[in-house]
Design a protein around this motif. Structure first.
Motif, short mmCIF file in Angstrom:
data_model
loop_
_atom_site.label_atom_id
_atom_site.label_comp_id
_atom_site.label_asym_id
_atom_site.label_seq_id
_atom_site.Cartn_x
_atom_site.Cartn_y
_atom_site.Cartn_z
N ASP A 24 1.48 27.01 4.67
CA ASP A 24 1.96 25.98 5.59
C ASP A 24 1.53 24.59 5.15
O ASP A 24 0.41 24.40 4.65
CB ASP A 24 1.43 26.24 7.00
CG ASP A 24 2.04 27.48 7.63
OD1 ASP A 24 3.13 27.89 7.18
OD2 ASP A 24 1.44 28.04 8.56
N ILE A 25 2.42 23.63 5.37
CA ILE A 25 2.13 22.23 5.07
C ILE A 25 1.61 21.57 6.34
O ILE A 25 2.35 21.43 7.32
CB ILE A 25 3.40 21.49 4.58
CG1 ILE A 25 3.97 22.17 3.34
CG2 ILE A 25 3.08 20.03 4.29
CD1 ILE A 25 5.30 21.60 2.89
N VAL A 26 0.35 21.17 6.31
CA VAL A 26 -0.29 20.57 7.48
C VAL A 26 -0.45 19.07 7.23
O VAL A 26 -1.12 18.67 6.27
CB VAL A 26 -1.66 21.21 7.76
CG1 VAL A 26 -2.31 20.56 8.98
CG2 VAL A 26 -1.51 22.71 7.95
N PRO A 27 0.17 18.23 8.07
CA PRO A 27 0.06 16.78 7.86
C PRO A 27 -1.37 16.29 8.02
O PRO A 27 -2.13 16.80 8.84
CB PRO A 27 0.96 16.19 8.95
CG PRO A 27 1.86 17.31 9.37
CD PRO A 27 1.05 18.57 9.18
N GLY A 28 -1.72 15.29 7.24
CA GLY A 28 -3.01 14.63 7.37
C GLY A 28 -2.80 13.25 7.96
O GLY A 28 -1.92 13.05 8.79
N ASP A 87 10.12 26.79 3.32
CA ASP A 87 11.11 26.16 4.21
C ASP A 87 11.27 24.68 3.88
O ASP A 87 12.37 24.13 3.92
CB ASP A 87 10.70 26.32 5.67
CG ASP A 87 10.90 27.74 6.17
OD1 ASP A 87 11.57 28.54 5.48
OD2 ASP A 87 10.37 28.06 7.26
N TRP A 88 10.16 24.02 3.56
CA TRP A 88 10.22 22.59 3.19
C TRP A 88 11.09 22.39 1.96
O TRP A 88 11.92 21.48 1.93
CB TRP A 88 8.81 22.06 2.93
CG TRP A 88 8.79 20.77 2.16
CD1 TRP A 88 8.77 20.60 0.82
CD2 TRP A 88 8.81 19.44 2.71
NE1 TRP A 88 8.78 19.27 0.48
CE2 TRP A 88 8.81 18.54 1.63
CE3 TRP A 88 8.84 18.95 4.00
CZ2 TRP A 88 8.83 17.16 1.80
CZ3 TRP A 88 8.85 17.57 4.18
CH2 TRP A 88 8.85 16.70 3.10
N LEU A 89 10.89 23.21 0.94
CA LEU A 89 11.64 23.03 -0.31
C LEU A 89 13.15 23.11 -0.04
O LEU A 89 13.91 22.28 -0.55
CB LEU A 89 11.24 24.09 -1.33
CG LEU A 89 9.82 24.00 -1.87
CD1 LEU A 89 9.53 25.17 -2.81
CD2 LEU A 89 9.57 22.68 -2.58
N LEU A 137 3.65 24.51 -7.27
CA LEU A 137 4.42 24.79 -8.49
C LEU A 137 4.96 26.21 -8.49
O LEU A 137 6.10 26.46 -8.90
CB LEU A 137 3.56 24.53 -9.72
CG LEU A 137 3.16 23.07 -9.96
CD1 LEU A 137 2.14 22.97 -11.07
CD2 LEU A 137 4.38 22.21 -10.26
N ALA A 138 4.15 27.15 -8.01
CA ALA A 138 4.59 28.55 -7.93
C ALA A 138 5.72 28.69 -6.92
O ALA A 138 6.68 29.44 -7.14
CB ALA A 138 3.42 29.45 -7.55
N ALA A 139 5.64 27.97 -5.80
CA ALA A 139 6.69 28.02 -4.78
C ALA A 139 8.00 27.45 -5.32
O ALA A 139 9.08 27.97 -5.03
CB ALA A 139 6.25 27.26 -3.53
#
Length: 200
Positions: free
Chosen positions: A49-53, A81-83, A169-171
């Motif tokens: 998951d991408i968690v905003p900072g 999902d972001w990609l 990079l793997a994603a």
């Protein structure tokens, strides 16, 4: 300059010898944006998951746009999902940005990469991207290699030390593999339909 802009420039420089599919490039650009957001501490990864900072000033309109489009409340958006979401048409957005900044010049040729009659001018941004490319900087080299761009180099790109960047990079690699599998599936279905239509 940012990683996605550098990648866009390298992809344009590589054509037509290494013409890159727009969908592939868009996915890689979306991954490059996450990497720059990680570097700026604007996001962190929790698993996939991408968690905003916090929201730093990023100094690039498209990267600012990427940061603004982050899902800021749980459940957070997955990297995959972001990609696919952010990557939709992203190569066209970066091409338009370069054009708007006067980084492109018209060429009188019958065929040009990216279905445009424009190519990159010699500029500080262009030279910076080339310097990063020729130095075999690991992130840019890995992203370019995932798109089939390796110039005259042999072997794998240099390894990346940061675990979060390696995850991104793997994603990207997995998403590109999935996109290619989908293209092949559609080609098989279309061929089968054509055979039925012709009565074969």
């Amino acid at each position: 300059m940012t990683t996605p802009r550098d990648l866009m420039i390298i992809a344009m420089d590589a054509a037509p010898e290494h013409t890159v599919e727009q969908g592939n490039l868009s996915l890689a650009l979306a991954g490059a944006e996450v990497i720059d957001l990680l570097t700026a501490q604007a996001v962190r990864l929790e698993g996939e998951d991408i968690v905003p900072g916090y929201r730093p000033t990023l100094g690039d309109r498209l990267l600012e746009e990427a940061a603004s489009s982050l899902v800021r409340e749980a459940p957070y958006e997955s990297l995959d999902d972001w990609l696919w979401r952010r990557g939709r048409g992203l190569s066209s957005a970066y091409l338009a940005a370069l054009e708007g900044e006067g980084q492109l010049t018209r060429q009188r040729r019958r065929w040009m990469p990216f279905r445009t009659s424009q190519t990159l001018i010699d500029s500080p941004d262009h030279r910076q991207a080339e310097d990063r490319w020729t130095s075999d900087e690991p992130v840019l080299a890995t992203l370019a290699a995932s798109l089939g761009i390796r110039d005259k180099r042999t072997g794998d790109p240099p390894s990346v030390a940061d675990d979060a960047v390696t995850t991104v990079l793997a994603a990207v690699h997995d998403a590109l593999t999935e996109l290619e599998a989908e293209r092949q599936r559609r080609a098989i279905e279309e061929a089968a339909f054509d055979n039925v239509w012709r009565g074969e």
